[in-house]
Design an enzyme around this catalytic site. Sequence first.
Site, PDB file in Angstrom:
ATOM      1  N   CYS A 262      44.815  33.942  31.388  1.00  0.00           N
ATOM      2  CA  CYS A 262      44.449  33.137  32.563  1.00  0.00           C
ATOM      3  C   CYS A 262      42.936  32.964  32.697  1.00  0.00           C
ATOM      4  CB  CYS A 262      45.050  33.746  33.830  1.00  0.00           C
ATOM      5  SG  CYS A 262      44.375  35.347  34.326  1.00  0.00           S
ATOM      6  N   HIS A 310      44.635  37.348  38.664  1.00  0.00           N
ATOM      7  CA  HIS A 310      45.075  36.066  38.098  1.00  0.00           C
ATOM      8  C   HIS A 310      44.164  34.961  38.626  1.00  0.00           C
ATOM      9  CE1 HIS A 310      47.869  33.487  35.966  1.00  0.00           C
ATOM     10  NE2 HIS A 310      47.882  32.676  37.003  1.00  0.00           N
ATOM     11  N   HIS A 322      47.033  26.568  35.038  1.00  0.00           N
ATOM     12  CA  HIS A 322      46.766  27.965  34.685  1.00  0.00           C
ATOM     13  C   HIS A 322      47.614  28.377  33.485  1.00  0.00           C
ATOM     14  CE1 HIS A 322      50.415  29.944  36.868  1.00  0.00           C
ATOM     15  NE2 HIS A 322      50.634  28.645  36.783  1.00  0.00           N
TER      16      HIS A 322
END
Length: 346
Positions: A262, A310, A322
């Site tokens: 990510c 994240h 993402h």
Amino acid sequence: MASHRRPPQPGLVRAGRVTVLSAAAAAAAVTSALPAGAASHDSPADVRSKVEGLYEQAEQATQQFDAAREAEARLRGELDALRGESARTQQKVNDLRDSLGRVAGEQYRDGGIDPTLALLLTSDPGGYLDRAADLDRIASERAGQLRQLRAAQRVLDQERREAAGKLAELTRTRTELGAHKRTVLGKLGEARRLLGTLTAAQQASVGLGRADDGRTAFGGAVPDLPDLPAASGRAAEAVAAVRAALGMPYSWGSTGPTAFDCSGLMYWAYQHAGITLPRTSQEQLHAGQHVPLAEARPGDLVIYRGDASHVGMYVGGGKVIHAPYPGARVRYDPVNMLPVDAVVRP
């Protein structure tokens, strides 16, 4: 080019803990391996909840791995620089000793033992120099050379101590890397075992992996996003880069160009815009100005969860792009797919 970092601004809007996952999944936190055979009694919903928890833990460990690998690269560079400095200082020490040795040798051939020669013959030149109290007996030119030699020797000793410290720190960092890697692989392996207890149809219904990737350039149409301008020209370039990565696979520890985790995706996208972000999502939390979620613009980083484990990029229309988790591909998702911790404008 390094990014311009500004301190976080007040007024950050924390999004409600809305998620595309089930409430059970949001609360799931699997902290130990299941006994052999236990997973076979879990329903698909239970498996999904546990796998999501494992993916979250794997992502946390991945960010720690990324940070440790970044530290390893920095330490390697610092150690190499110290070794280069030590080599140059050692050469300086050698040159000074050779010069003094030639003078002392000439005096010895003329008769008598010069203090310079005694210095060269001693096994502890630093101690000898510290004990020497009468440099007036040494010619002024050689006295200056001796002082230079003593100073260079002290610098060399300090550089060697620093290099030894860096080497020890590098060894510890490599040990941490191995530990984080084992954690990631263990969590992902456990998730695979859990998913393996489901039939193909059940796995499709659970939707963790490629079956859930209808929001990529490969699996579905690109959403019709409103024409919202990016926060800057460079942010627009980063958005173009991240959209070009749609459909690329998730791979922990990767920064592209064909696979990403990510934070690696954010790092790669902004590199295309000439801005170097920090490597991890925790560091990216502090890589720019914080803005309210309601004022997010394309190119802003959306940091998720209280531990900032994240990150995605806002692209407009309430969507982020993402790299979700292992087995999935870079894709669009709603901005409120997970609890939003911050919106950062690099």
